[in-house]
Enzyme design. Sequence first.
Site, PDB file in Angstrom:
ATOM      1  N   HIS A  23       0.829  -1.211   0.000  1.00 15.42           N
ATOM      2  CA  HIS A  23       0.000   0.000   0.000  1.00 15.42           C
ATOM      3  C   HIS A  23       0.856   1.251   0.000  1.00 15.42           C
ATOM      4  O   HIS A  23       1.817   1.356   0.756  1.00 15.42           O
ATOM      5  CB  HIS A  23      -0.928   0.018   1.211  1.00 15.42           C
ATOM      6  CG  HIS A  23      -0.305  -0.544   2.473  1.00 15.42           C
ATOM      7  ND1 HIS A  23       1.027  -0.376   2.789  1.00 15.42           N
ATOM      8  CD2 HIS A  23      -0.836  -1.266   3.468  1.00 15.42           C
ATOM      9  CE1 HIS A  23       1.272  -0.979   3.918  1.00 15.42           C
ATOM     10  NE2 HIS A  23       0.179  -1.529   4.359  1.00 15.42           N
ATOM     11  N   CYS A  68       2.397   4.013   8.257  1.00 16.62           N
ATOM     12  CA  CYS A  68       1.982   5.320   8.777  1.00 16.62           C
ATOM     13  C   CYS A  68       0.577   5.696   8.306  1.00 16.62           C
ATOM     14  O   CYS A  68      -0.313   5.956   9.113  1.00 16.62           O
ATOM     15  CB  CYS A  68       3.003   6.366   8.344  1.00 16.62           C
ATOM     16  SG  CYS A  68       2.495   8.039   8.672  1.00 16.62           S
ATOM     17  N   GLU A  80       2.878  -2.843  32.251  1.00 13.85           N
ATOM     18  CA  GLU A  80       4.153  -2.301  31.775  1.00 13.85           C
ATOM     19  C   GLU A  80       5.294  -2.933  32.579  1.00 13.85           C
ATOM     20  O   GLU A  80       5.264  -2.930  33.801  1.00 13.85           O
ATOM     21  CB  GLU A  80       4.162  -0.769  31.940  1.00 13.85           C
ATOM     22  CG  GLU A  80       5.504  -0.094  31.721  1.00 13.85           C
ATOM     23  CD  GLU A  80       6.126  -0.406  30.348  1.00 13.85           C
ATOM     24  OE1 GLU A  80       5.461  -0.190  29.331  1.00 13.85           O
ATOM     25  OE2 GLU A  80       7.288  -0.879  30.321  1.00 13.85           O
ATOM     26  N   ASP A 117      12.013   3.193   9.862  1.00 19.42           N
ATOM     27  CA  ASP A 117      11.941   2.168  10.910  1.00 19.42           C
ATOM     28  C   ASP A 117      12.966   1.054  10.719  1.00 19.42           C
ATOM     29  O   ASP A 117      13.469   0.499  11.699  1.00 19.42           O
ATOM     30  CB  ASP A 117      10.539   1.546  10.945  1.00 19.42           C
ATOM     31  CG  ASP A 117       9.526   2.432  11.666  1.00 19.42           C
ATOM     32  OD1 ASP A 117       9.899   3.557  12.060  1.00 19.42           O
ATOM     33  OD2 ASP A 117       8.375   2.000  11.837  1.00 19.42           O
ATOM     34  N   HIS A 173      -2.030  35.783  23.388  1.00 11.00           N
ATOM     35  CA  HIS A 173      -2.952  35.524  24.504  1.00 11.00           C
ATOM     36  C   HIS A 173      -4.378  35.547  23.991  1.00 11.00           C
ATOM     37  O   HIS A 173      -4.710  36.399  23.176  1.00 11.00           O
ATOM     38  CB  HIS A 173      -2.779  36.606  25.567  1.00 11.00           C
ATOM     39  CG  HIS A 173      -3.775  36.482  26.677  1.00 11.00           C
ATOM     40  ND1 HIS A 173      -3.661  35.533  27.668  1.00 11.00           N
ATOM     41  CD2 HIS A 173      -4.923  37.169  26.924  1.00 11.00           C
ATOM     42  CE1 HIS A 173      -4.701  35.653  28.500  1.00 11.00           C
ATOM     43  NE2 HIS A 173      -5.472  36.640  28.065  1.00 11.00           N
TER      44      HIS A 173
END
Length: 469
Positions: free
Chosen positions: A38, A43, A203, A315, A448
């Site tokens: 693809h 991603c 974890e 990667d 601001h």
Amino acid sequence: MPAQSFDMIVIGAGPGGYVCAIRGAQLGLKVAIVEREHMGGICLNWGCIPTKAMLRSAEVFHLMHRAKEFGLSADKVGYDLDAVVKRSRGVAKQLSSGVGHLMKKNKITVIMGEATLPAKGKVGVKTEKGTEELTAKTIVLATGARARELPGLEADGDLVWTYKHALLPPRMPKKLLVIGSGAIGIEFASFYNTLGAETTVVEVMDRILPVEDAEISALAKKQFVKQGMTILEKATVKKLDRAPTGKGGGKITAHIEAGGKTETREFDTVISAVGIVGNVENLGLEGLGVKLDRTHVVTDEYCRTGVEGLYAVGDIAGAPWLAHKASHEGVMVAELVAGGHPHPIKPNSIAGCTYCHPQVASVGLTEEKAKAAGYQVKVGRFPFIGNGKAIALGEPEGMVKTVFDAKTGELLGAHMVGAEVTELIQGYVVGRALETTEEDLMHAVFPHPTLSEMMHEAVLDAYGRALHF
Ligand SMILES: Cc1cc2nc3c(=O)[nH]c(=O)nc-3n(C[C@H](O)[C@H](O)[C@H](O)COP(=O)(O)OP(=O)(O)OC[C@H]3O[C@@H](n4cnc5c(N)ncnc54)[C@H](O)[C@@H]3O)c2cc1C
């Protein structure tokens, strides 16, 4: 048929590959890109983009539940998981086809098929029609990565899911176990917990989001627990006993070890998010003498593999496993190949973002790492509760933290948890890229009311000058 010849062949059309191809074409190179599945890679199809689309649905759902707080009414708030997934797939498809258009626009030859490297400067592509041979002086490997599978915890798509299954869920989990609390694990935990799954995160490290600054991890954890998640740290899932119904779904008994004791807990769905492994197999890398470190190609700072004309980006070239790192490497390699003098990427200047609720974002060194590296630090903090825009948005939970080198005023790191911080972090990334000091940041005028004012205040606080807290 004679081999087609190119200046550069890119293997893999994820962000590392397709961006490399575009930049190469912009610089006048004759470029081909080979992709087996693809356009847009993980991603666009199974990673960054479809997860963000799903998380947006969860965010809107969460806000609808809070309608009353904002003086609004929203009765019978509910969701249709299939429709949430359909939207996510639609967003992914739109962007993936956009990559196809970009290839056409830049006159890049796209070959759909599985690539191998039979010899230096050669690429073999297995397509639907047979095998094609291509040649080029430069070959860029951008084949990406896939989910890591641990023995006994392998995904089956029914009871135990990887990120791909979690993006195309066969059902809504009722009792969900997420193994691993990196960005991928926490984003799915946040999504399913918000939609009502009773969610437990396990974890192995001493805190969730272990690459983040310890204070940020702790604040994020506090919010997740408030939202009903169970978080088990310093804990390991040793075994999963699966009892499928045979018709989809069933029961899983997880054996979880913590503090020397093993207990069992029951779930109906497990998401395994224990990391990723590079797609290095079946390419012919061994034959070329490409060096591997576990499942990643070893490269130098310019993504060179040590084999003449062969580069690796994204990667497959190792951490950080992020799309913007991949695409930046792709651009750098294309410029290098076209005769330019690009700067290598500084890993410490790549921001990491997690799009859970609340969001988490950071760049550079954590306070702990800065101290371990021998820096004398000045640390600033500013809480969301002290910011007008955060209160107006109804998002008073969170913090911005800055870490400066006390001697030089260099911004060593910035860390945030709270609403929209994944958009804010880029301000500090630009600051670091321009090598700004605390002085420059203090003199900058922030609009601001914005959340970005907290970035100013967190700098001021590091020097004892915070104004609104
Ligand atoms: C669930 C999830 C969420 C994520 N969220 C984020 C996020 O929010 N932000 C972020 O920065 N990162 C995120 N990531 C990470 C991000 O997706 C990766 O870092 C990024 O896709 C890496 O890009 P790449 O180009 O290296 O490889 P990939 O995107 O993996 O693409 C590689 C491509 O190469 C192709 N390929 C492989 N082998 C061959 C072959 N032999 N021949 C032809 N083609 C081949 C593959 O089909 C694939 O299309 C996420 C990942 C996951 C799994």
